[in-house]
Design an enzyme around this catalytic site. Structure first.
Site, PDB file in Angstrom:
ATOM      1  N   ASP A 408       0.914  -1.290  -0.598  1.00 22.67           N
ATOM      2  CA  ASP A 408      -0.141   0.609   0.065  1.00 22.67           C
ATOM      3  C   ASP A 408       0.311   0.980   0.166  1.00 22.67           C
ATOM      4  O   ASP A 408       1.339   1.363   0.770  1.00 22.67           O
ATOM      5  CB  ASP A 408      -0.871  -0.399   1.288  1.00 22.67           C
ATOM      6  CG  ASP A 408      -1.683   0.724   1.225  1.00 22.67           C
ATOM      7  OD1 ASP A 408      -1.627   2.166   1.170  1.00 22.67           O
ATOM      8  OD2 ASP A 408      -2.571   1.202   1.902  1.00 22.67           O
ATOM      9  N   HIS A 409       0.905   2.031  -0.755  1.00 27.84           N
ATOM     10  CA  HIS A 409       1.839   2.956  -0.993  1.00 27.84           C
ATOM     11  C   HIS A 409       1.558   4.433  -0.053  1.00 27.84           C
ATOM     12  O   HIS A 409       2.304   5.222  -0.022  1.00 27.84           O
ATOM     13  CB  HIS A 409       1.722   3.576  -2.956  1.00 27.84           C
ATOM     14  CG  HIS A 409       3.293   3.972  -3.599  1.00 27.84           C
ATOM     15  ND1 HIS A 409       3.975   4.633  -1.903  1.00 27.84           N
ATOM     16  CD2 HIS A 409       3.770   4.949  -4.131  1.00 27.84           C
ATOM     17  CE1 HIS A 409       5.065   5.211  -2.804  1.00 27.84           C
ATOM     18  NE2 HIS A 409       4.614   5.093  -4.146  1.00 27.84           N
ATOM     19  N   ARG A 410       0.275   4.427   0.700  1.00 21.60           N
ATOM     20  CA  ARG A 410      -0.200   4.630   1.497  1.00 21.60           C
ATOM     21  C   ARG A 410       0.822   5.489   2.897  1.00 21.60           C
ATOM     22  O   ARG A 410       0.841   6.179   3.594  1.00 21.60           O
ATOM     23  CB  ARG A 410      -1.578   4.773   1.604  1.00 21.60           C
ATOM     24  CG  ARG A 410      -2.531   5.258   0.705  1.00 21.60           C
ATOM     25  CD  ARG A 410      -4.430   5.458   0.766  1.00 21.60           C
ATOM     26  NE  ARG A 410      -4.349   4.145   1.237  1.00 21.60           N
ATOM     27  CZ  ARG A 410      -4.902   3.272   1.496  1.00 21.60           C
ATOM     28  NH1 ARG A 410      -6.549   4.344   1.604  1.00 21.60           N
ATOM     29  NH2 ARG A 410      -5.173   2.128   1.790  1.00 21.60           N
TER      30      ARG A 410
END
Ligand code: CAO
Length: 436
Positions: A408-410
């Site tokens: 999850d790039h967040r």
């Protein structure tokens, strides 16, 4: 003013139905026709409306009660004028046949016909997909409520029994999307203005068969779809030199064969993943519902994707950090057998921190697994292959294991993604490091 018993009116063919939702509370002021409770038989669910207007004084039913025509639902304080109002006829009860994994097509034939879907109210901010909205498992009042708020029910998963969408789910959804600053539909990855898939009659092109999806297929599909549209995915590819690991595993395998124990590469991978999670704690976390905090976990429960004839399930190896290679190998075997015999319990699949999807026994060079949200990363493992590796002076045959880490790039930056797979690769390439 007087106290009146509000009872279940004639509900047609249903003689004992279960109360699955109570939509009012003591002290509430309700109008005639407002929904009071939702009941459900094995064929349909329906809301029971109030026959009178007034103030609720006492509830006489609880969740899970089985009720029938004539059962008292609640006591209501009604005004004289309201008292003289005739009881609403039973046919005005809203009956909805929901399309859920549990509702079989045959059930729909015997249930009352569903009313036509409500006409969508125009909303300046939303784009509701009418097909998925209609199929969502929710009561009429929840549907009405969702429409008022512009929430596309097709994008929600319910927290009620059998994944039914409740008022609370709609409220939480709006709360979350408001705090994250997005519009309800946009943050859920809702249609975003994309035209719905056209319905095509494929039989016009050739012979077809219709095979219903299994319950697991449908549930997994919902979870995967939600993760796919809500989690910004990046997949980092890497490989690990497992020449020595495999030599050790084979040697151990021979010694343990007599005891009926088999250690597969997956057990080593789980150990190496735990070591990497310890080194990079953000990979062992979840975003909270506000999207403002990270919940870091100090336990190491590893989910393992298991392929079964009915679909994909993910049982969890709990406290993998405390277990030996042998214990992990045995547990994978037991869980995979249980999964294939449909004997997994919900608890066997809960509490995971990180998932591994191993397709190594099947083949392939790499793939892009979907994060098992609310986890933040998943490791895909493909088939190891002997290949020439440059050792500084010559090419050497080495057994290389392909790794595909989606995250999850967040929560995780690209640099950390690469650091994680490098660390994992180092652990697998020299398993003595797992002891440190
Ligand atoms: N490279 C080469 N060989 C591998 C390997 C790899 N990465 N991983 C396993 N193998 C070998 C094993 O050593 C075993 O060989 P031997 O019998 O000769 O020792 C063989 O492949 C079969 O292994 P396995 O699949 O039975 O055992 P496992 O521990 O590797 O995996 C399980 C167990 C439950 C994960 C697996 O059976 C499974 O279901 N995999 C599918 C998961 C899946 O569908 N993921 C997709 C999710 S996304 O849609």
């Amino acid at each position: 003013m007087s106290i009146k018993e509000i009872v279940v009116p004639d509900i047609g063919d249903f003689d004992a139905v279960e109360v699955i939702e109570i939509l009012v509370a003591v002290g509430d002021s309700v109008e005639a026709e407002d929904s009071l409770i939702t009941v459900e038989s094995d064929k349909a669910s329906m809301e029971i409306p109030s026959s009178d207007s007034g103030i609720i004084k006492e509830l006489k039913v609880s969740l899970g009660d089985n009720i029938a025509e004539g059962t008292t639902i609640l006591l209501m304080e009604v005004s004289e004028a309201a008292e003289s109002k005739p009881q609403e006829p039973a046919q005005e009860i809203t009956a909805v046949v929901e399309e859920t994994p549990e509702t079989k097509p045959a059930a729909q034939e015997v249930a009352k016909p569903a009313p036509p879907p409500p006409t969508p109210k125009p909303s300046p901010t939303v784009n509701i997909d009418e097909v998925t909205f209609r199929k969502a498992y929710a009561s009429p009042s929840v549907r009405k409520f969702a429409r008022e708020l512009g929430v596309d029910l097709g994008q929600l998963s319910g927290s009620g029994r059998k994944n039914r969408i409740l008022h609370e789910d709609v409220k939480n959804f709006v709360k979350t999307t408001l705090t994250s600053g997005a519009s309800p539909t946009a943050s859920a990855g809702a249609p975003l203005g994309i035209a719905p898939m056209p319905e095509i009659d494929f039989s016009q092109f050739g012979k077809i068969e219709t095979a219903p999806l299994s319950k697991i297929n449908k549930l997994t599909g919902q979870f995967l779809h939600r993760s796919w549209v809500t989690v910004p995915h990046v997949t980092q590819f890497d490989e690990a030199d497992i020449t020595e690991m495999e030599a050790f595993r084979k040697k151990m395998g021979k010694e343990m064969e007599r005891e009926g124990i088999k250690i597969t590469p997956l057990a080593f991978i789980i150990k190496a993943v735990v070591a990497s999670l310890k080194a990079f704690p953000r990979f062992n976390s979840s975003l909270d519902n506000t999207g403002e905090n990270l919940i870091l976990k100090n336990y190491f429960n590893i989910g393992v994707a298991v392929d079964t004839p009915n679909g994909l399930v993910v049982p969890v190896i709990r406290s993998a950090d405390t277990k030996s290679l042998v214990e992990i190998s045995q547990e994978i075997r037991e869980l995979a057998l249980k999964a294939r015999d449909k004997k997994l319990k919900p608890a066997d699949m809960q509490g995971g921190c990180f998932t591994i999807s191993s397709l190594g026994g099947i083949g392939g060079t790499s793939f892009t697994p979907i994060v098992n949200a609310p986890e933040v990363a998943i490791l895909g493992v493909s088939r190891s292959k002997m290949q020439p590796e440059w050792n500084g002076s010559e090419f050497e045959p080495r057994l290389m294991l392909p790794l595909s880490l989606s995250y999850d790039h967040r929560v995780i930056d690209g640099a950390d993604g690469a650091r994680f797979t490098s660390h994992l690769s180092k652990m697998l390439s020299d398993i003595r490091r797992l002891l440190v």
